[in-house]
Design a protein around this motif. Structure first.
Motif, PDB file in Angstrom:
ATOM      1  N   GLY A 198       0.841  -1.314  -0.295  1.00 14.90           N
ATOM      2  CA  GLY A 198       0.454  -0.511  -0.149  1.00 14.90           C
ATOM      3  C   GLY A 198       0.796   1.769  -0.099  1.00 14.90           C
ATOM      4  O   GLY A 198       0.224   2.523   0.108  1.00 14.90           O
ATOM      5  N   GLY A 199       2.313   0.975   0.095  1.00 15.08           N
ATOM      6  CA  GLY A 199       3.315   2.359  -0.370  1.00 15.08           C
ATOM      7  C   GLY A 199       4.340   2.185   1.143  1.00 15.08           C
ATOM      8  O   GLY A 199       3.653   1.640   2.106  1.00 15.08           O
ATOM      9  N   ALA A 200       4.717   2.903   0.546  1.00 17.89           N
ATOM     10  CA  ALA A 200       6.125   2.897   1.868  1.00 17.89           C
ATOM     11  C   ALA A 200       6.796   3.743   1.793  1.00 17.89           C
ATOM     12  O   ALA A 200       6.656   5.286   0.002  1.00 17.89           O
ATOM     13  N   TYR A 201       8.022   4.803   2.400  1.00 18.48           N
ATOM     14  CA  TYR A 201       8.954   5.820   2.746  1.00 18.48           C
ATOM     15  C   TYR A 201       9.895   4.902   2.280  1.00 18.48           C
ATOM     16  O   TYR A 201      10.854   4.113   3.110  1.00 18.48           O
ATOM     17  N   ARG A 202      10.627   5.716   1.032  1.00 17.59           N
ATOM     18  CA  ARG A 202      12.485   4.673   0.330  1.00 17.59           C
ATOM     19  C   ARG A 202      13.483   5.327   0.465  1.00 17.59           C
ATOM     20  O   ARG A 202      12.907   7.105   0.411  1.00 17.59           O
ATOM     21  N   PHE A 203      14.120   4.942   0.379  1.00 17.80           N
ATOM     22  CA  PHE A 203      15.943   5.292   0.485  1.00 17.80           C
ATOM     23  C   PHE A 203      16.551   4.749   0.191  1.00 17.80           C
ATOM     24  O   PHE A 203      16.403   3.107   0.145  1.00 17.80           O
ATOM     25  N   VAL A 204      17.618   4.863  -0.267  1.00 14.93           N
ATOM     26  CA  VAL A 204      18.918   4.329  -0.788  1.00 14.93           C
ATOM     27  C   VAL A 204      20.259   4.601   0.706  1.00 14.93           C
ATOM     28  O   VAL A 204      20.518   6.003   1.213  1.00 14.93           O
ATOM     29  N   TYR A 205      20.615   3.747   0.924  1.00 20.33           N
ATOM     30  CA  TYR A 205      21.709   3.759   2.227  1.00 20.33           C
ATOM     31  C   TYR A 205      23.187   3.307   1.214  1.00 20.33           C
ATOM     32  O   TYR A 205      23.321   2.197   0.831  1.00 20.33           O
ATOM     33  N   VAL A 206      24.072   3.936   1.232  1.00 24.13           N
ATOM     34  CA  VAL A 206      25.438   3.956   0.441  1.00 24.13           C
ATOM     35  C   VAL A 206      26.483   3.993   1.661  1.00 24.13           C
ATOM     36  O   VAL A 206      26.842   5.133   2.119  1.00 24.13           O
ATOM     37  N   ARG A 330      11.766   3.440  28.485  1.00 27.88           N
ATOM     38  CA  ARG A 330      12.812   5.029  27.885  1.00 27.88           C
ATOM     39  C   ARG A 330      11.806   5.250  27.047  1.00 27.88           C
ATOM     40  O   ARG A 330      12.692   5.868  25.627  1.00 27.88           O
ATOM     41  N   THR A 331      11.756   4.654  26.186  1.00 28.47           N
ATOM     42  CA  THR A 331      11.795   4.171  24.549  1.00 28.47           C
ATOM     43  C   THR A 331      10.148   4.772  23.909  1.00 28.47           C
ATOM     44  O   THR A 331       9.472   4.414  23.024  1.00 28.47           O
ATOM     45  N   LYS A 332       9.272   5.349  24.532  1.00 25.83           N
ATOM     46  CA  LYS A 332       7.837   5.229  24.323  1.00 25.83           C
ATOM     47  C   LYS A 332       8.140   6.872  23.749  1.00 25.83           C
ATOM     48  O   LYS A 332       6.796   6.123  22.254  1.00 25.83           O
ATOM     49  N   PHE A 333       9.008   7.984  23.366  1.00 25.14           N
ATOM     50  CA  PHE A 333       8.879   9.007  22.764  1.00 25.14           C
ATOM     51  C   PHE A 333       9.531   8.348  21.055  1.00 25.14           C
ATOM     52  O   PHE A 333       8.169   8.498  20.376  1.00 25.14           O
ATOM     53  N   TYR A 334       9.951   6.572  21.640  1.00 27.98           N
ATOM     54  CA  TYR A 334      10.089   6.654  19.257  1.00 27.98           C
ATOM     55  C   TYR A 334       9.052   6.231  18.924  1.00 27.98           C
ATOM     56  O   TYR A 334       8.663   6.027  17.939  1.00 27.98           O
ATOM     57  N   ARG A 335       8.568   5.088  19.977  1.00 27.38           N
ATOM     58  CA  ARG A 335       7.112   4.277  19.980  1.00 27.38           C
ATOM     59  C   ARG A 335       5.905   5.422  18.777  1.00 27.38           C
ATOM     60  O   ARG A 335       5.385   5.122  18.364  1.00 27.38           O
ATOM     61  N   GLN A 336       6.153   6.483  19.696  1.00 26.87           N
ATOM     62  CA  GLN A 336       5.050   7.465  19.191  1.00 26.87           C
ATOM     63  C   GLN A 336       5.091   7.921  17.477  1.00 26.87           C
ATOM     64  O   GLN A 336       4.143   8.328  17.350  1.00 26.87           O
ATOM     65  N   LEU A 337       6.461   8.676  18.187  1.00 25.80           N
ATOM     66  CA  LEU A 337       6.832   9.125  16.385  1.00 25.80           C
ATOM     67  C   LEU A 337       6.423   7.808  15.361  1.00 25.80           C
ATOM     68  O   LEU A 337       6.197   8.355  13.928  1.00 25.80           O
ATOM     69  N   GLY A 338       6.919   6.509  15.596  1.00 26.65           N
ATOM     70  CA  GLY A 338       6.198   5.769  14.642  1.00 26.65           C
ATOM     71  C   GLY A 338       4.662   5.999  14.921  1.00 26.65           C
ATOM     72  O   GLY A 338       5.072   4.773  13.026  1.00 26.65           O
ATOM     73  N   ALA A 339       4.469   5.992  15.558  1.00 32.41           N
ATOM     74  CA  ALA A 339       3.117   5.376  15.416  1.00 32.41           C
ATOM     75  C   ALA A 339       2.905   6.457  13.823  1.00 32.41           C
ATOM     76  O   ALA A 339       1.416   6.282  14.018  1.00 32.41           O
ATOM     77  N   MET A 340       2.556   7.938  14.028  1.00 29.34           N
ATOM     78  CA  MET A 340       2.598   8.927  13.835  1.00 29.34           C
ATOM     79  C   MET A 340       3.207   8.877  12.503  1.00 29.34           C
ATOM     80  O   MET A 340       2.342   8.943  10.800  1.00 29.34           O
ATOM     81  N   LEU A 341       4.115   8.187  12.360  1.00 30.63           N
ATOM     82  CA  LEU A 341       5.191   7.952  10.306  1.00 30.63           C
ATOM     83  C   LEU A 341       4.270   6.510   9.842  1.00 30.63           C
ATOM     84  O   LEU A 341       3.796   7.213   8.735  1.00 30.63           O
ATOM     85  N   PHE A 342       3.705   5.868  10.200  1.00 32.29           N
ATOM     86  CA  PHE A 342       3.069   4.773   9.561  1.00 32.29           C
ATOM     87  C   PHE A 342       0.813   5.336   9.403  1.00 32.29           C
ATOM     88  O   PHE A 342       0.921   4.871   8.991  1.00 32.29           O
ATOM     89  N   GLY A 343       0.923   6.123  10.712  1.00 32.58           N
ATOM     90  CA  GLY A 343      -0.549   5.545  10.591  1.00 32.58           C
ATOM     91  C   GLY A 343      -0.975   7.557  10.393  1.00 32.58           C
ATOM     92  O   GLY A 343      -2.479   7.850  10.174  1.00 32.58           O
ATOM     93  N   ALA A 344      -0.340   8.474  10.352  1.00 28.04           N
ATOM     94  CA  ALA A 344      -0.524   9.597  10.317  1.00 28.04           C
ATOM     95  C   ALA A 344       0.090  10.188   8.485  1.00 28.04           C
ATOM     96  O   ALA A 344      -0.602  10.627   8.038  1.00 28.04           O
ATOM     97  N   ALA A 345       1.009   9.529   8.417  1.00 28.36           N
ATOM     98  CA  ALA A 345       1.476  10.441   7.732  1.00 28.36           C
ATOM     99  C   ALA A 345       1.308   9.549   6.012  1.00 28.36           C
ATOM    100  O   ALA A 345       1.448   7.796   6.136  1.00 28.36           O
ATOM    101  N   LEU A 346       1.042  10.117   4.640  1.00 30.63           N
ATOM    102  CA  LEU A 346       0.843   9.413   3.300  1.00 30.63           C
ATOM    103  C   LEU A 346       2.105   8.931   2.837  1.00 30.63           C
ATOM    104  O   LEU A 346       2.860   9.387   3.282  1.00 30.63           O
TER     105      LEU A 346
END
Length: 412
Positions: A198-206, A330-346
């Protein structure tokens, strides 16, 4: 690679048995050897080599003095500075960056631990607080058993997936890349039908491994755990063509890693637990929930276990479960950002989240990857115009999210 293929392990007794010779298991064995050279440790791995087929990278600032010392004898690539590329800008940062391959990981551990410690090609069928049973029926009794095998997918955790394929190429001429490109998001973003669910954020690592050697990895943050080798390989081909790189493929790797946005960690621990057995690595929950980063946490865990190596197995198991619960908190903040990445950003707009993030100070970025963000860092990440609609962000934070189940591979 395995000098112990014909060595019998029947009816032996060891002080500490470590099951799983990946990053976490190998570093625990190394830390124990450094701090307790007299202690009998047995490292058991089902595969041919320690570490599997992986590459681990980290910033210099991820590790304290003891952590850096633990990794000092590994052969690795080092660079002073790296770059990120986005549609709106390119940025060079001055941080020192390191990368370690599983081949070099295996070689260093074999030099330092010795053949009496390392036992590869030894599948384990069961374990308990008192020992390990191998596939061939042999039993290894131990005072302490540490399970470092990776976890299976869990319905108790929610989130998305980081899917990747990396390729090493010996180029026909110097490639001209002088420093790592941690994230090149100037490429076309993942199409809905391209294996991203259904779509994704894509990047290349070099990574420039040498003047004529490159590691290029195509990565995407996707809703679905589908690894499409054909699509990924084709995208790497096109990336090489765009930059005029030709040469011989000499190696590669693939992976599907969970990006954790929430869940019931108590139930996850109960699901993974074997009474009295110490859990470490991803199986114990010691990962960065958003980046899937593991090395700093594997180092911290190895040093912690070495410090308390004299504890009975049951006490060490309880200690590590408590450390895992603290890590989850301690890592709750990062989970919240992940939730916004997957749930809020197209999906095709997810790059904007990272594009905004990489404009922030270099120290903040490094602390983010190490899971050591300060209160001021978190405020700086959240302040200003959000890269996702506020209403969608609120909905993402209050939603349940998709369960993290085992990944799939598309053949063809």
């Amino acid at each position: 690679m395995n000098g112990l293929a014909n060595t019998s392990l029947a009816d032996i007794r060891t002080e500490i048995a470590i099951v799983g010779g990946g990053l976490s298991g190998g570093l625990i064995a190394l830390a124990l050897r450094r701090q307790h050279p007299e202690m009998q440790v047995t490292l058991i791995e089902a595969g041919d080599i320690l570490g599997g087929n992986h590459r681990w990278s980290w910033f210099d600032s991820d590790l304290d003095e003891d952590g850096a010392a633990l990794l000092a004898n590994f052969r690795k690539n080092d660079w002073h500075g790296y770059e990120v590329h986005f549609p709106a800008y390119r940025r060079k940062l001055g941080s020192t960056y390191h990368s370690l391959t599983s081949d070099d990981f295996d070689a260093a551990l074999r030099r330092e631990l010795g053949q009496n410690t390392i036992h590869t090609k030894r599948p384990v069928v069961s374990l308990d607080a008192k020992g390990v049973t191998l596939q061939n029926g042999q039993r290894i009794s131990a005072r302490t058993v540490i399970d470092c095998r990776g976890p299976s997918g869990s319905a108790h955790l929610t989130g998305g997936w980081q899917v990747f394929m990396g390729r090493i190429t010996r180029t026909n001429k110097p490639h001209g890349i002088t420093r790592p490109i941690i994230m090149d998001a100037t490429i076309e973003q993942q199409a809905p039908d391209g294996g991203g669910g259904g779509g994704a954020y894509r990047f290349v690592y070099v990574l420039p491994l040498g003047v004529d050697e490159l590691f290029v990895e195509d990565t995407y943050y996707a809703d679905s755990p589908v690894l499409d080798r054909s699509a990924l390989s084709g995208r790497i081909d096109r990336y090489h063509e765009q930059h005029g790189w030709e040469g011989q493929i000499t190696g590669g790797e693939t992976g599907v890693l969970p990006v954790i946005t929430g869940g019931d960690f108590t139930s996850f621990q109960a699901e993974q637990r074997t009474e009295g057995v110490v859990l470490a690595g991803a199986k114990g929950g010691f990962v960065h929930p958003l980046t899937s980063y593991t090395l700093p946490f594997a180092v911290e865990t190895a040093l912690a276990i070495a410090r308390d190596a004299e504890l009975p197995g049951e006490q060490m198991a309880a200690m590590m479960e408590a450390r895992a619960r603290k890590h989850w908190g301690r890592t709750k903040f990062y989970r919240q950002l992940g939730a916004m990445l997957f749930g809020a950003a197209l999906p095709r707009e997810r790059y904007r989240v990272f594009e905004r993030f990489y404009r922030l100070p270099a120290g903040l970025i490094e602390r983010f990857y190490a899971g050591k963000s300060r209160f001021s860092d978190k405020a700086r990440v959240l302040i200003g115009k959000p890269p996702v609609p506020v209403s969608r962000a609120i909905s993402a934070l209050t939603g349940k999210g998709a369960p993290l189940v085992a990944h799939k591979e598309k053949i063809g």
